[in-house]
Design an enzyme around this catalytic site. Sequence first.
Site, PDB file in Angstrom:
ATOM      1  N   ASP A 112       9.039   2.576  -2.614  1.00 38.12           N
ATOM      2  CA  ASP A 112       7.695   3.144  -2.783  1.00 38.12           C
ATOM      3  C   ASP A 112       7.688   4.208  -3.877  1.00 38.12           C
ATOM      4  O   ASP A 112       8.739   4.742  -4.241  1.00 38.12           O
ATOM      5  CB  ASP A 112       7.247   3.839  -1.483  1.00 38.12           C
ATOM      6  CG  ASP A 112       7.027   2.850  -0.343  1.00 38.12           C
ATOM      7  OD1 ASP A 112       7.010   1.639  -0.583  1.00 38.12           O
ATOM      8  OD2 ASP A 112       6.861   3.320   0.792  1.00 38.12           O
ATOM      9  N   GLN A 141       1.650   3.645 -10.078  1.00 38.29           N
ATOM     10  CA  GLN A 141       0.348   4.133  -9.593  1.00 38.29           C
ATOM     11  C   GLN A 141      -0.653   4.180 -10.754  1.00 38.29           C
ATOM     12  O   GLN A 141      -0.422   4.868 -11.750  1.00 38.29           O
ATOM     13  CB  GLN A 141       0.527   5.539  -9.009  1.00 38.29           C
ATOM     14  CG  GLN A 141       1.486   5.581  -7.823  1.00 38.29           C
ATOM     15  CD  GLN A 141       2.150   6.938  -7.657  1.00 38.29           C
ATOM     16  OE1 GLN A 141       2.546   7.572  -8.644  1.00 38.29           O
ATOM     17  NE2 GLN A 141       2.313   7.389  -6.421  1.00 38.29           N
ATOM     18  N   ARG A 162       4.944  -3.379  -7.643  1.00 33.73           N
ATOM     19  CA  ARG A 162       3.671  -3.242  -6.920  1.00 33.73           C
ATOM     20  C   ARG A 162       2.768  -2.294  -7.703  1.00 33.73           C
ATOM     21  O   ARG A 162       3.209  -1.222  -8.118  1.00 33.73           O
ATOM     22  CB  ARG A 162       3.947  -2.643  -5.536  1.00 33.73           C
ATOM     23  CG  ARG A 162       2.691  -2.231  -4.768  1.00 33.73           C
ATOM     24  CD  ARG A 162       3.026  -1.328  -3.563  1.00 33.73           C
ATOM     25  NE  ARG A 162       3.920  -1.940  -2.616  1.00 33.73           N
ATOM     26  CZ  ARG A 162       4.692  -1.248  -1.762  1.00 33.73           C
ATOM     27  NH1 ARG A 162       4.661   0.070  -1.752  1.00 33.73           N
ATOM     28  NH2 ARG A 162       5.495  -1.876  -0.937  1.00 33.73           N
ATOM     29  N   HIS A 210      -7.190  -2.507  -1.286  1.00 31.33           N
ATOM     30  CA  HIS A 210      -8.201  -3.082  -0.383  1.00 31.33           C
ATOM     31  C   HIS A 210      -9.537  -3.159  -1.101  1.00 31.33           C
ATOM     32  O   HIS A 210     -10.557  -3.451  -0.492  1.00 31.33           O
ATOM     33  CB  HIS A 210      -8.349  -2.216   0.870  1.00 31.33           C
ATOM     34  CG  HIS A 210      -7.034  -1.767   1.410  1.00 31.33           C
ATOM     35  ND1 HIS A 210      -6.421  -0.599   1.029  1.00 31.33           N
ATOM     36  CD2 HIS A 210      -6.193  -2.367   2.268  1.00 31.33           C
ATOM     37  CE1 HIS A 210      -5.263  -0.488   1.629  1.00 31.33           C
ATOM     38  NE2 HIS A 210      -5.091  -1.545   2.388  1.00 31.33           N
ATOM     39  N   ARG A 271      -2.584  10.859   4.471  1.00 28.03           N
ATOM     40  CA  ARG A 271      -2.987  10.185   3.220  1.00 28.03           C
ATOM     41  C   ARG A 271      -4.057   9.140   3.515  1.00 28.03           C
ATOM     42  O   ARG A 271      -4.994   8.959   2.743  1.00 28.03           O
ATOM     43  CB  ARG A 271      -1.763   9.559   2.522  1.00 28.03           C
ATOM     44  CG  ARG A 271      -0.853  10.591   1.881  1.00 28.03           C
ATOM     45  CD  ARG A 271       0.162   9.965   0.941  1.00 28.03           C
ATOM     46  NE  ARG A 271       1.181   9.216   1.632  1.00 28.03           N
ATOM     47  CZ  ARG A 271       2.275   9.735   2.177  1.00 28.03           C
ATOM     48  NH1 ARG A 271       2.498  11.043   2.111  1.00 28.03           N
ATOM     49  NH2 ARG A 271       3.167   8.979   2.770  1.00 28.03           N
TER      50      ARG A 271
HETATM   51  C1  LIG Z   1       0.782  -2.334   0.421  1.00 27.72           C
HETATM   52  C2  LIG Z   1       0.463  -0.976  -0.124  1.00 27.72           C
HETATM   53  C3  LIG Z   1       1.495  -0.164  -0.547  1.00 27.72           C
HETATM   54  C4  LIG Z   1       1.214   1.103  -1.068  1.00 27.72           C
HETATM   55  N1  LIG Z   1       2.253   1.855  -1.570  1.00 27.72           N
HETATM   56  C5  LIG Z   1       1.957   3.021  -2.179  1.00 27.72           C
HETATM   57  C6  LIG Z   1       2.976   3.767  -2.836  1.00 27.72           C
HETATM   58  O1  LIG Z   1       4.156   3.387  -2.882  1.00 27.72           O
HETATM   59  N2  LIG Z   1       2.625   4.938  -3.425  1.00 27.72           N
HETATM   60  C7  LIG Z   1       1.328   5.404  -3.425  1.00 27.72           C
HETATM   61  O2  LIG Z   1       1.073   6.452  -4.006  1.00 27.72           O
HETATM   62  N3  LIG Z   1       0.356   4.714  -2.796  1.00 27.72           N
HETATM   63  C8  LIG Z   1       0.633   3.544  -2.176  1.00 27.72           C
HETATM   64  N4  LIG Z   1      -0.371   2.846  -1.580  1.00 27.72           N
HETATM   65  C9  LIG Z   1      -1.696   3.475  -1.356  1.00 27.72           C
HETATM   66  C10 LIG Z   1      -2.618   3.282  -2.546  1.00 27.72           C
HETATM   67  O3  LIG Z   1      -2.151   4.018  -3.645  1.00 27.72           O
HETATM   68  C11 LIG Z   1      -4.048   3.758  -2.202  1.00 27.72           C
HETATM   69  O4  LIG Z   1      -4.027   5.105  -1.862  1.00 27.72           O
HETATM   70  C12 LIG Z   1      -4.696   2.988  -1.083  1.00 27.72           C
HETATM   71  O5  LIG Z   1      -4.364   1.638  -1.111  1.00 27.72           O
HETATM   72  C13 LIG Z   1      -6.247   3.110  -1.157  1.00 27.72           C
HETATM   73  O6  LIG Z   1      -6.698   2.603  -2.382  1.00 27.72           O
HETATM   74  P1  LIG Z   1      -7.404   1.167  -2.586  1.00 27.72           P
HETATM   75  O7  LIG Z   1      -6.699   0.489  -3.673  1.00 27.72           O
HETATM   76  O8  LIG Z   1      -7.440   0.435  -1.301  1.00 27.72           O
HETATM   77  O9  LIG Z   1      -8.836   1.487  -3.143  1.00 27.72           O
HETATM   78  P2  LIG Z   1      -9.997   2.458  -2.685  1.00 27.72           P
HETATM   79  O10 LIG Z   1     -10.972   2.445  -3.796  1.00 27.72           O
HETATM   80  O11 LIG Z   1      -9.455   3.781  -2.239  1.00 27.72           O
HETATM   81  O12 LIG Z   1     -10.600   1.739  -1.417  1.00 27.72           O
HETATM   82  C14 LIG Z   1     -11.259   0.486  -1.500  1.00 27.72           C
HETATM   83  C15 LIG Z   1     -11.777   0.124  -0.108  1.00 27.72           C
HETATM   84  O13 LIG Z   1     -10.659  -0.084   0.772  1.00 27.72           O
HETATM   85  C16 LIG Z   1     -10.933   0.429   2.057  1.00 27.72           C
HETATM   86  N5  LIG Z   1      -9.986   1.542   2.321  1.00 27.72           N
HETATM   87  C17 LIG Z   1      -9.156   2.133   1.436  1.00 27.72           C
HETATM   88  N6  LIG Z   1      -8.420   3.082   2.044  1.00 27.72           N
HETATM   89  C18 LIG Z   1      -8.805   3.101   3.337  1.00 27.72           C
HETATM   90  C19 LIG Z   1      -8.416   3.849   4.467  1.00 27.72           C
HETATM   91  N7  LIG Z   1      -7.464   4.789   4.384  1.00 27.72           N
HETATM   92  N8  LIG Z   1      -9.020   3.613   5.648  1.00 27.72           N
HETATM   93  C20 LIG Z   1      -9.959   2.647   5.765  1.00 27.72           C
HETATM   94  N9  LIG Z   1     -10.385   1.900   4.715  1.00 27.72           N
HETATM   95  C21 LIG Z   1      -9.816   2.117   3.517  1.00 27.72           C
HETATM   96  C22 LIG Z   1     -12.363   0.898   2.031  1.00 27.72           C
HETATM   97  O14 LIG Z   1     -13.159  -0.185   2.443  1.00 27.72           O
HETATM   98  C23 LIG Z   1     -12.579   1.213   0.574  1.00 27.72           C
HETATM   99  O15 LIG Z   1     -13.922   1.140   0.194  1.00 27.72           O
HETATM  100  C24 LIG Z   1      -0.131   1.568  -1.102  1.00 27.72           C
HETATM  101  C25 LIG Z   1      -1.159   0.728  -0.701  1.00 27.72           C
HETATM  102  C26 LIG Z   1      -0.892  -0.528  -0.230  1.00 27.72           C
HETATM  103  C27 LIG Z   1      -2.024  -1.409   0.157  1.00 27.72           C
END
Ligand SMILES: Cc1cc2nc3c(=O)[nH]c(=O)nc-3n(C[C@H](O)[C@H](O)[C@H](O)COP(=O)(O)OP(=O)(O)OC[C@H]3O[C@@H](n4cnc5c(N)ncnc54)[C@H](O)[C@@H]3O)c2cc1C
Length: 290
Positions: A112, A141, A162, A210, A271
Amino acid sequence: MDRLPAARRFVRRFVAGPVLEDALGVVARLNADGVEAAVTHLGENVATADDAAHATDAYLGMLDEIARRRLRAVPSLKLTHLGLDLGGPMCRANLERVASRGLATRTLVWVDMESSAYTDRTLELYRALRPTHSNLACVVQAYLRRTAQDVERLIEIGATVRLCKGAYREPPELAFPDKRDVDLSYARLTDRLLSAEALARGVYPAFATHDERMLDRARAAAKQGGVGADRYELQMLYGIRHDLHGPLRAGGLRLRVLVPYGEDWYGYFMRRLAERPANLAFFFRQLVRG
Ligand SMILES: Cc1cc2nc3c(=O)[nH]c(=O)nc-3n(C[C@H](O)[C@H](O)[C@H](O)COP(=O)(O)OP(=O)(O)OC[C@H]3O[C@@H](n4cnc5c(N)ncnc54)[C@H](O)[C@@H]3O)c2cc1C
Protein backbone atom coordinates in the site's frame (compact mmCIF):
# COMPACT_ATOMS: atom_id res chain seq x y z
CA MET A 1 -14.77 4.43 20.93
CA ASP A 2 -13.65 0.83 21.14
CA ARG A 3 -16.01 0.20 24.06
CA LEU A 4 -19.15 1.72 22.52
CA PRO A 5 -21.34 -0.98 20.93
CA ALA A 6 -22.71 1.52 18.39
CA ALA A 7 -19.15 2.42 17.31
CA ARG A 8 -18.14 -1.23 17.03
CA ARG A 9 -21.18 -1.99 14.87
CA PHE A 10 -20.32 0.83 12.52
CA VAL A 11 -16.68 -0.22 12.31
CA ARG A 12 -17.83 -3.69 11.24
CA ARG A 13 -19.28 -2.09 8.12
CA PHE A 14 -15.73 -1.56 6.87
CA VAL A 15 -13.73 -4.18 8.80
CA ALA A 16 -14.40 -7.94 8.49
CA GLY A 17 -13.70 -8.61 12.17
CA PRO A 18 -10.90 -8.91 14.71
CA VAL A 19 -9.20 -12.09 13.41
CA LEU A 20 -7.92 -13.57 10.13
CA GLU A 21 -10.71 -16.13 10.12
CA ASP A 22 -13.25 -13.29 9.83
CA ALA A 23 -11.49 -11.93 6.74
CA LEU A 24 -11.08 -15.34 5.12
CA GLY A 25 -14.81 -16.02 5.59
CA VAL A 26 -15.57 -12.82 3.68
CA VAL A 27 -12.99 -13.75 1.01
CA ALA A 28 -14.60 -17.17 0.50
CA ARG A 29 -17.98 -15.48 -0.06
CA LEU A 30 -16.47 -12.96 -2.49
CA ASN A 31 -14.69 -15.74 -4.40
CA ALA A 32 -17.97 -17.65 -4.66
CA ASP A 33 -19.40 -14.57 -6.40
CA GLY A 34 -16.46 -14.44 -8.81
CA VAL A 35 -14.74 -11.56 -6.98
CA GLU A 36 -11.07 -11.74 -5.97
CA ALA A 37 -9.73 -10.28 -2.74
CA ALA A 38 -6.85 -8.47 -1.10
CA VAL A 39 -6.51 -8.93 2.66
CA THR A 40 -5.08 -6.35 5.05
CA HIS A 41 -4.09 -7.07 8.63
CA LEU A 42 -4.80 -3.64 10.10
CA GLY A 43 -1.91 -1.82 11.70
CA GLU A 44 0.53 0.98 10.88
CA ASN A 45 3.47 2.92 12.35
CA VAL A 46 4.54 0.19 14.77
CA ALA A 47 6.81 1.35 17.59
CA THR A 48 8.99 -1.74 18.20
CA ALA A 49 10.86 -4.36 16.20
CA ASP A 50 8.76 -7.02 17.95
CA ASP A 51 5.55 -5.45 16.66
CA ALA A 52 6.99 -5.36 13.14
CA ALA A 53 7.98 -9.03 13.46
CA HIS A 54 4.46 -9.93 14.64
CA ALA A 55 2.95 -8.12 11.65
CA THR A 56 5.35 -9.95 9.32
CA ASP A 57 4.40 -13.29 10.88
CA ALA A 58 0.71 -12.45 10.48
CA TYR A 59 1.25 -11.92 6.74
CA LEU A 60 3.25 -15.15 6.43
CA GLY A 61 0.45 -17.04 8.18
CA MET A 62 -2.11 -15.32 5.94
CA LEU A 63 -0.25 -16.42 2.80
CA ASP A 64 -0.14 -20.01 4.05
CA GLU A 65 -3.87 -20.02 4.80
CA ILE A 66 -4.74 -18.45 1.44
CA ALA A 67 -2.74 -21.21 -0.29
CA ARG A 68 -4.10 -24.00 1.93
CA ARG A 69 -7.71 -22.97 1.27
CA ARG A 70 -7.02 -22.21 -2.40
CA LEU A 71 -8.56 -18.77 -2.07
CA ARG A 72 -8.21 -16.16 -4.78
CA ALA A 73 -6.69 -13.52 -2.53
CA VAL A 74 -3.46 -11.61 -2.01
CA PRO A 75 -2.10 -9.71 1.00
CA SER A 76 -2.07 -5.91 0.90
CA LEU A 77 0.25 -4.46 3.53
CA LYS A 78 1.66 -1.20 4.83
CA LEU A 79 5.42 -0.76 5.15
CA THR A 80 5.09 1.18 8.42
CA HIS A 81 3.38 -1.95 9.79
CA LEU A 82 6.54 -3.88 8.88
CA GLY A 83 8.72 -1.33 10.68
CA LEU A 84 9.57 1.37 8.11
CA ASP A 85 9.73 4.02 10.89
CA LEU A 86 12.28 1.89 12.74
CA GLY A 87 14.74 1.62 9.86
CA GLY A 88 14.86 0.76 6.17
CA PRO A 89 16.95 -2.43 6.47
CA MET A 90 14.62 -4.04 9.00
CA CYS A 91 11.55 -3.20 6.96
CA ARG A 92 13.24 -4.46 3.79
CA ALA A 93 14.09 -7.78 5.47
CA ASN A 94 10.49 -8.16 6.67
CA LEU A 95 9.06 -7.34 3.25
CA GLU A 96 11.50 -9.74 1.61
CA ARG A 97 10.27 -12.56 3.87
CA VAL A 98 6.63 -11.89 2.96
CA ALA A 99 7.40 -11.42 -0.75
CA SER A 100 9.47 -14.64 -0.84
CA ARG A 101 6.65 -16.62 0.78
CA GLY A 102 4.32 -15.06 -1.80
CA LEU A 103 6.67 -16.18 -4.60
CA ALA A 104 6.65 -19.71 -3.19
CA THR A 105 2.84 -19.79 -3.15
CA ARG A 106 2.53 -17.85 -6.44
CA THR A 107 0.72 -14.98 -4.78
CA LEU A 108 1.05 -11.26 -5.40
CA VAL A 109 1.99 -9.09 -2.42
CA TRP A 110 0.54 -5.60 -2.67
CA VAL A 111 2.44 -2.79 -0.92
CA ASP A 112 0.00 0.00 0.00
CA MET A 113 0.98 3.66 -0.25
CA GLU A 114 0.84 5.74 2.94
CA SER A 115 1.31 9.47 3.52
CA SER A 116 3.79 11.51 1.45
CA ALA A 117 6.43 11.12 4.17
CA TYR A 118 6.82 7.54 2.91
CA THR A 119 6.37 7.87 -0.86
CA ASP A 120 10.07 7.91 -1.81
CA ARG A 121 11.06 5.13 0.58
CA THR A 122 8.13 2.94 -0.47
CA LEU A 123 8.80 3.31 -4.20
CA GLU A 124 12.57 2.85 -3.70
CA LEU A 125 12.01 -0.38 -1.79
CA TYR A 126 9.56 -1.54 -4.43
CA ARG A 127 12.06 -0.88 -7.22
CA ALA A 128 14.88 -2.54 -5.25
CA LEU A 129 12.97 -5.77 -4.60
CA ARG A 130 10.93 -6.08 -7.76
CA PRO A 131 13.77 -7.62 -9.88
CA THR A 132 14.00 -10.58 -7.47
CA HIS A 133 10.32 -10.60 -6.46
CA SER A 134 8.20 -10.24 -9.56
CA ASN A 135 5.09 -10.82 -7.40
CA LEU A 136 5.43 -7.42 -5.70
CA ALA A 137 2.81 -4.81 -6.56
CA CYS A 138 2.73 -1.14 -5.58
CA VAL A 139 0.34 1.81 -5.31
CA VAL A 140 0.31 5.40 -6.60
CA GLN A 141 -2.01 8.19 -5.49
CA ALA A 142 -3.59 10.49 -8.09
CA TYR A 143 -3.81 13.41 -5.63
CA LEU A 144 -0.02 13.81 -5.44
CA ARG A 145 1.49 16.28 -7.92
CA ARG A 146 4.54 14.01 -8.33
CA THR A 147 2.57 10.92 -9.39
CA ALA A 148 2.68 11.48 -13.16
CA GLN A 149 6.49 11.24 -12.93
CA ASP A 150 6.36 8.23 -10.61
CA VAL A 151 4.07 6.46 -13.06
CA GLU A 152 6.58 6.98 -15.91
CA ARG A 153 9.29 5.31 -13.81
CA LEU A 154 6.96 2.46 -12.92
CA ILE A 155 6.07 1.97 -16.58
CA GLU A 156 9.79 1.61 -17.36
CA ILE A 157 9.98 -1.42 -15.06
CA GLY A 158 6.63 -2.93 -16.10
CA ALA A 159 5.18 -2.59 -12.62
CA THR A 160 2.02 -4.09 -11.20
CA VAL A 161 0.41 -0.94 -9.88
CA ARG A 162 -2.78 0.13 -8.15
CA LEU A 163 -4.02 3.64 -8.92
CA CYS A 164 -6.05 5.23 -6.11
CA LYS A 165 -7.01 8.83 -5.41
CA GLY A 166 -5.18 8.98 -2.06
CA ALA A 167 -6.51 8.91 1.48
CA TYR A 168 -4.18 11.07 3.62
CA ARG A 169 -4.25 14.73 4.55
CA GLU A 170 -1.53 16.37 2.45
CA PRO A 171 -0.40 20.01 2.04
CA PRO A 172 -1.38 21.81 -1.22
CA GLU A 173 2.29 22.00 -2.31
CA LEU A 174 2.29 18.22 -2.57
CA ALA A 175 -1.30 17.27 -3.39
CA PHE A 176 -4.08 18.83 -5.45
CA PRO A 177 -6.44 20.45 -2.93
CA ASP A 178 -9.34 20.55 -5.40
CA LYS A 179 -11.24 17.31 -5.96
CA ARG A 180 -11.74 18.17 -9.64
CA ASP A 181 -7.96 18.23 -10.16
CA VAL A 182 -7.61 14.89 -8.37
CA ASP A 183 -10.24 13.37 -10.66
CA LEU A 184 -8.55 14.86 -13.73
CA SER A 185 -5.24 13.43 -12.59
CA TYR A 186 -6.88 10.03 -11.98
CA ALA A 187 -8.35 10.02 -15.49
CA ARG A 188 -5.04 11.00 -17.13
CA LEU A 189 -3.10 8.37 -15.19
CA THR A 190 -5.72 5.77 -16.11
CA ASP A 191 -5.13 6.50 -19.79
CA ARG A 192 -1.37 6.35 -19.33
CA LEU A 193 -1.41 3.05 -17.42
CA LEU A 194 -3.63 1.51 -20.10
CA SER A 195 -1.55 2.88 -22.98
CA ALA A 196 -0.08 0.47 -25.52
CA GLU A 197 3.42 1.46 -24.37
CA ALA A 198 2.74 0.68 -20.70
CA LEU A 199 1.11 -2.66 -21.47
CA ALA A 200 3.92 -3.61 -23.87
CA ARG A 201 6.37 -3.11 -21.03
CA GLY A 202 4.37 -5.52 -18.86
CA VAL A 203 2.44 -3.06 -16.70
CA TYR A 204 -0.59 -4.59 -14.97
CA PRO A 205 -2.80 -1.75 -13.70
CA ALA A 206 -5.47 -1.95 -11.02
CA PHE A 207 -7.97 0.89 -10.75
CA ALA A 208 -9.00 1.24 -7.11
CA THR A 209 -12.00 3.51 -6.83
CA HIS A 210 -15.73 3.57 -6.09
CA ASP A 211 -16.21 6.57 -8.35
CA GLU A 212 -18.42 5.39 -11.19
CA ARG A 213 -17.05 8.03 -13.53
CA MET A 214 -13.51 6.74 -12.96
CA LEU A 215 -14.63 3.13 -13.38
CA ASP A 216 -16.35 4.08 -16.66
CA ARG A 217 -13.22 5.91 -17.75
CA ALA A 218 -11.04 2.83 -17.18
CA ARG A 219 -13.50 0.63 -19.06
CA ALA A 220 -13.75 3.11 -21.95
CA ALA A 221 -9.95 3.56 -22.21
CA ALA A 222 -9.47 -0.21 -22.21
CA LYS A 223 -12.11 -0.68 -24.86
CA GLN A 224 -10.69 2.07 -27.04
CA GLY A 225 -7.20 0.62 -26.82
CA GLY A 226 -8.39 -2.95 -27.42
CA VAL A 227 -7.13 -3.97 -23.97
CA GLY A 228 -8.53 -7.35 -22.86
CA ALA A 229 -10.34 -7.64 -19.53
CA ASP A 230 -7.52 -9.91 -18.27
CA ARG A 231 -4.91 -7.13 -18.66
CA TYR A 232 -6.22 -4.93 -15.83
CA GLU A 233 -8.52 -5.05 -12.81
CA LEU A 234 -10.84 -2.89 -10.76
CA GLN A 235 -10.55 -2.74 -6.98
CA MET A 236 -12.87 -1.63 -4.20
CA LEU A 237 -12.93 -1.59 -0.42
CA TYR A 238 -15.01 -3.97 1.68
CA GLY A 239 -18.27 -2.31 2.75
CA ILE A 240 -18.33 0.34 0.01
CA ARG A 241 -20.51 0.26 -3.13
CA HIS A 242 -21.20 -3.46 -2.85
CA ASP A 243 -24.08 -2.80 -5.26
CA LEU A 244 -21.56 -2.32 -8.08
CA HIS A 245 -20.00 -5.78 -7.73
CA GLY A 246 -22.71 -7.65 -9.65
CA PRO A 247 -22.92 -5.30 -12.65
CA LEU A 248 -19.12 -5.09 -12.96
CA ARG A 249 -18.75 -8.86 -12.86
CA ALA A 250 -21.65 -9.28 -15.27
CA GLY A 251 -19.75 -6.97 -17.64
CA GLY A 252 -16.90 -9.50 -17.61
CA LEU A 253 -14.58 -7.24 -15.59
CA ARG A 254 -12.03 -8.46 -13.08
CA LEU A 255 -12.85 -7.15 -9.62
CA ARG A 256 -10.86 -7.38 -6.38
CA VAL A 257 -12.17 -6.26 -3.00
CA LEU A 258 -9.81 -5.26 -0.21
CA VAL A 259 -10.88 -6.87 3.08
CA PRO A 260 -9.30 -5.51 6.27
CA TYR A 261 -9.33 -7.29 9.62
CA GLY A 262 -7.77 -6.81 13.03
CA GLU A 263 -8.11 -4.84 16.24
CA ASP A 264 -6.00 -1.89 15.13
CA TRP A 265 -8.77 -0.35 13.00
CA TYR A 266 -8.69 3.26 14.21
CA GLY A 267 -6.56 4.83 11.43
CA TYR A 268 -8.26 2.88 8.65
CA PHE A 269 -11.72 3.63 10.00
CA MET A 270 -10.98 7.35 10.39
CA ARG A 271 -9.83 7.56 6.77
CA ARG A 272 -13.11 5.94 5.66
CA LEU A 273 -15.09 8.45 7.75
CA ALA A 274 -13.10 11.41 6.45
CA GLU A 275 -13.63 10.38 2.82
CA ARG A 276 -17.35 10.87 3.04
CA PRO A 277 -18.99 13.48 5.29
CA ALA A 278 -22.26 11.50 5.14
CA ASN A 279 -20.47 8.65 6.97
CA LEU A 280 -19.56 11.00 9.78
CA ALA A 281 -23.14 12.25 10.17
CA PHE A 282 -24.46 8.68 10.09
CA PHE A 283 -21.84 7.56 12.60
CA PHE A 284 -22.73 10.30 15.09
CA ARG A 285 -26.45 9.58 14.73
CA GLN A 286 -25.73 5.92 15.56
CA LEU A 287 -23.65 6.94 18.58
CA VAL A 288 -26.40 9.20 19.92
CA ARG A 289 -29.02 6.48 19.40
CA GLY A 290 -26.72 3.88 20.95
C1 LIG B 1 -8.74 -1.36 -3.12
C2 LIG B 1 -8.34 -0.02 -2.61
C3 LIG B 1 -7.06 0.16 -2.11
C4 LIG B 1 -6.67 1.41 -1.63
N1 LIG B 1 -5.36 1.58 -1.23
C5 LIG B 1 -4.96 2.82 -0.89
C6 LIG B 1 -3.59 3.07 -0.60
O1 LIG B 1 -2.72 2.19 -0.65
N2 LIG B 1 -3.24 4.34 -0.25
C7 LIG B 1 -4.15 5.37 -0.20
O2 LIG B 1 -3.76 6.49 0.09
N3 LIG B 1 -5.45 5.14 -0.46
C8 LIG B 1 -5.88 3.90 -0.80
N4 LIG B 1 -7.19 3.70 -1.10
C9 LIG B 1 -8.20 4.74 -0.78
C10 LIG B 1 -8.36 5.73 -1.92
O3 LIG B 1 -7.20 6.51 -2.05
C11 LIG B 1 -9.56 6.67 -1.66
O4 LIG B 1 -9.36 7.37 -0.47
C12 LIG B 1 -10.89 5.96 -1.57
O5 LIG B 1 -10.97 4.90 -2.47
C13 LIG B 1 -12.06 6.94 -1.86
O6 LIG B 1 -11.91 7.48 -3.15
P1 LIG B 1 -12.76 7.03 -4.44
O7 LIG B 1 -11.80 6.74 -5.51
O8 LIG B 1 -13.67 5.92 -4.09
O9 LIG B 1 -13.52 8.32 -4.90
P2 LIG B 1 -14.43 9.38 -4.15
O10 LIG B 1 -14.63 10.47 -5.12
O11 LIG B 1 -13.87 9.72 -2.81
O12 LIG B 1 -15.79 8.60 -3.92
C14 LIG B 1 -16.61 8.19 -5.00
C15 LIG B 1 -17.87 7.53 -4.41
O13 LIG B 1 -17.49 6.33 -3.72
C16 LIG B 1 -18.26 6.17 -2.55
N5 LIG B 1 -17.33 6.24 -1.39
C17 LIG B 1 -16.03 6.61 -1.40
N6 LIG B 1 -15.51 6.52 -0.16
C18 LIG B 1 -16.50 6.09 0.65
C19 LIG B 1 -16.58 5.80 2.02
N7 LIG B 1 -15.52 5.93 2.83
N8 LIG B 1 -17.76 5.38 2.53
C20 LIG B 1 -18.84 5.21 1.74
N9 LIG B 1 -18.82 5.49 0.41
C21 LIG B 1 -17.67 5.92 -0.13
C22 LIG B 1 -19.26 7.29 -2.54
O14 LIG B 1 -20.41 6.81 -3.19
C23 LIG B 1 -18.57 8.35 -3.35
O15 LIG B 1 -19.47 9.25 -3.95
C24 LIG B 1 -7.60 2.48 -1.62
C25 LIG B 1 -8.87 2.30 -2.15
C26 LIG B 1 -9.25 1.09 -2.65
C27 LIG B 1 -10.60 0.95 -3.25
